[in-house]
Design a protein around this motif. Structure first.
Motif, PDB file in Angstrom:
ATOM      1  N   TRP A  88       0.842  -1.132  -0.158  1.00 46.13           N
ATOM      2  CA  TRP A  88      -0.127   0.120  -0.027  1.00 46.13           C
ATOM      3  C   TRP A  88       1.016   1.224  -0.009  1.00 46.13           C
ATOM      4  N   GLN A  89       1.957   1.023   0.814  1.00 44.92           N
ATOM      5  CA  GLN A  89       2.915   2.462   0.848  1.00 44.92           C
ATOM      6  C   GLN A  89       3.552   2.815  -0.369  1.00 44.92           C
ATOM      7  N   LEU A  90       3.960   1.633  -1.306  1.00 42.09           N
ATOM      8  CA  LEU A  90       4.723   1.778  -2.564  1.00 42.09           C
ATOM      9  C   LEU A  90       3.641   2.442  -3.593  1.00 42.09           C
ATOM     10  N   TRP A  91       2.319   1.760  -3.351  1.00 38.57           N
ATOM     11  CA  TRP A  91       1.359   2.306  -4.497  1.00 38.57           C
ATOM     12  C   TRP A  91       0.813   3.533  -4.304  1.00 38.57           C
ATOM     13  N   HIS A  92       0.764   3.980  -3.139  1.00 36.97           N
ATOM     14  CA  HIS A  92       0.499   5.223  -2.532  1.00 36.97           C
ATOM     15  C   HIS A  92       1.353   6.230  -3.096  1.00 36.97           C
ATOM     16  N   LYS A  93       2.626   5.890  -2.972  1.00 34.32           N
ATOM     17  CA  LYS A  93       3.677   6.926  -3.331  1.00 34.32           C
ATOM     18  C   LYS A  93       3.784   6.910  -4.709  1.00 34.32           C
ATOM     19  N   ALA A  94       3.590   5.944  -5.540  1.00 33.56           N
ATOM     20  CA  ALA A  94       3.595   5.814  -7.230  1.00 33.56           C
ATOM     21  C   ALA A  94       2.473   6.628  -7.650  1.00 33.56           C
ATOM     22  N   LEU A 144      14.593   0.816   0.953  1.00 35.16           N
ATOM     23  CA  LEU A 144      15.530   1.609   0.233  1.00 35.16           C
ATOM     24  C   LEU A 144      14.952   2.996  -0.349  1.00 35.16           C
ATOM     25  N   VAL A 145      13.649   2.587  -1.000  1.00 35.30           N
ATOM     26  CA  VAL A 145      12.716   3.512  -1.677  1.00 35.30           C
ATOM     27  C   VAL A 145      12.248   4.566  -0.784  1.00 35.30           C
ATOM     28  N   LEU A 146      11.485   3.941   0.419  1.00 41.03           N
ATOM     29  CA  LEU A 146      10.733   4.831   1.436  1.00 41.03           C
ATOM     30  C   LEU A 146      11.814   5.522   2.279  1.00 41.03           C
ATOM     31  N   ALA A 147      12.585   4.652   2.634  1.00 42.38           N
ATOM     32  CA  ALA A 147      13.616   5.463   3.891  1.00 42.38           C
ATOM     33  C   ALA A 147      14.601   6.190   3.378  1.00 42.38           C
ATOM     34  N   SER A 148      15.381   5.664   2.540  1.00 41.30           N
ATOM     35  CA  SER A 148      16.503   6.326   2.242  1.00 41.30           C
ATOM     36  C   SER A 148      16.618   7.367   0.724  1.00 41.30           C
ATOM     37  N   GLY A 149      15.384   7.209  -0.043  1.00 41.74           N
ATOM     38  CA  GLY A 149      15.278   8.169  -1.076  1.00 41.74           C
ATOM     39  C   GLY A 149      15.729   7.801  -2.333  1.00 41.74           C
ATOM     40  N   SER A 169       5.464   3.111 -12.558  1.00 52.37           N
ATOM     41  CA  SER A 169       5.109   1.931 -13.159  1.00 52.37           C
ATOM     42  C   SER A 169       5.656   0.509 -12.289  1.00 52.37           C
ATOM     43  N   LEU A 170       6.966   0.674 -12.231  1.00 57.95           N
ATOM     44  CA  LEU A 170       7.724  -0.450 -11.558  1.00 57.95           C
ATOM     45  C   LEU A 170       7.474  -0.393 -10.096  1.00 57.95           C
ATOM     46  N   GLN A 171       7.229   0.507  -9.450  1.00 52.90           N
ATOM     47  CA  GLN A 171       6.838   0.476  -8.029  1.00 52.90           C
ATOM     48  C   GLN A 171       5.485  -0.246  -8.109  1.00 52.90           C
ATOM     49  N   LYS A 172       4.539   0.150  -8.702  1.00 50.29           N
ATOM     50  CA  LYS A 172       3.128  -0.482  -8.793  1.00 50.29           C
ATOM     51  C   LYS A 172       3.155  -1.919  -9.250  1.00 50.29           C
ATOM     52  N   VAL A 173       4.196  -1.944 -10.345  1.00 54.30           N
ATOM     53  CA  VAL A 173       4.325  -3.781 -10.426  1.00 54.30           C
ATOM     54  C   VAL A 173       4.722  -4.397  -9.129  1.00 54.30           C
ATOM     55  N   PHE A 174       5.751  -3.846  -8.461  1.00 53.31           N
ATOM     56  CA  PHE A 174       6.255  -4.400  -7.231  1.00 53.31           C
ATOM     57  C   PHE A 174       5.321  -4.410  -6.278  1.00 53.31           C
ATOM     58  N   ALA A 175       4.548  -3.393  -6.007  1.00 49.02           N
ATOM     59  CA  ALA A 175       3.443  -3.415  -5.153  1.00 49.02           C
ATOM     60  C   ALA A 175       2.254  -4.694  -5.422  1.00 49.02           C
TER      61      ALA A 175
END
Length: 278
Positions: free
Chosen positions: A111-117, A184-189, A251-257
């Motif tokens: 949910w966090q990744l999808w929300h961010k993307a 890595l994506v959400l915490a380290s940017g 798109s890749l973040q959504k695929v990952f989610a």
């Protein structure tokens, strides 16, 4: 068995190449239920095959400058320290509870990744700006070129996240890619593409440690099945890397989610079927 081993290895490699994780989650069920390997040996084969396959991915990502070695090494060292602690805790908790907690964790991360993307697709993932435009003091800073500023505060943050990741990897018995990439994506940017490459580096290092411990414990690893798995994994890794290279970060973040949600559904469904069969 040979074509199946190669095909299953390709599935693992595709997951690693596209998302930087998920190989261990898929490898063990495929080995146990598809190739009739004992669960104990499947763990060792999974560690060796996933690590060997991830090594090819690391080489590809290094060529494309998508691996942050300092960050990856910090994660790996911290993870190696805390993973045994997580494994010890896992022996004290009911298996059903572990599966439920794992599924919940994966859904939250997805949910966090999808929300961010979805809500901030135009914000550079390696930006040190928060969504409200201000400086994000909660995570590591990056310069204008996207390079990590490894200050003492940043190093402590990465070590802490690495310890948490290693603990979760140990307690849930996974390689950690599904946790490492979002962290890595959400915490380290870090950008999603660099996060995938750096996650592969961490998986290689942790796999080396895991295989060594597995062999030191007197467990066997089939070299033939492992080799075939790695051969298929190389093909899947190449395909996943080629596909991921052409996908935008959002798109890749959504695929990952979506991949995380699918694995969570698989785990819960498998547990329901097991409970119904008792």
């Amino acid at each position: 068995m040979d074509p199946l081993a190669i095909a299953f290895g390709a599935v693992v490699g595709l997951a690693l190449g596209l998302t930087g994780g998920g190989g261990g989650i898929f490898a063990v069920p495929l080995l146990v239920y598809g190739l009739s390997v004992s669960p104990r040996e499947a763990v060792g084969i999974s560690l060796a095959a996933v690590g060997g396959t991830a090594l090819l991915g690391v080489v590809q990502r290094v060529i494309r400058h998508e691996v942050e070695f300092r960050t990856g090494i910090l994660f790996a060292v911290a993870g190696m320290i805390s993973a045994p602690v997580g494994a010890f805790v896992a022996t004290r908790l009911p298996g059903e509870l572990l599966l439920v907690l794992f599924a919940v964790l994966m859904l939250v991360v997805a949910w966090q990744l999808w929300h961010k993307a979805t809500h901030a697709p135009d914000v550079a993932p390696n930006s040190c700006q928060s969504e409200d435009g201000g400086s994000d003091r909660r995570r590591c800073q990056r310069d204008a070129d996207g390079q990590l500023r490894l200050t003492s505060r940043c190093a402590r943050l990465l070590l802490l996240i690495g310890l948490m990741t290693g603990f979760l990897s140990g307690i849930f018995g996974i390689g950690g890619g599904f946790v490492i990439v979002p962290a890595l994506v959400l915490a380290s940017g870090m950008s999603i593409h660099r996060a995938v490459g750096t996650s592969l580096l961490v998986i290689v290092l942790i796999s080396i440690s895991g295989v060594t411990s597995h062999l030191a414990g007197g467990n066997d690893i089939s070299l033939s099945i492992t080799s075939l798995f790695i051969i298929g994994g190389f093909a899947g890794m190449w395909l996943g890397g080629a596909i991921g290279k052409h996908l935008p970060a959002a798109s890749l973040q959504k695929v990952f989610a979506v991949a995380i949600v699918l694995v969570a559904i698989f785990i819960v469904s498998k547990q329901i079927v097991l409970q119904m069969s008792l």
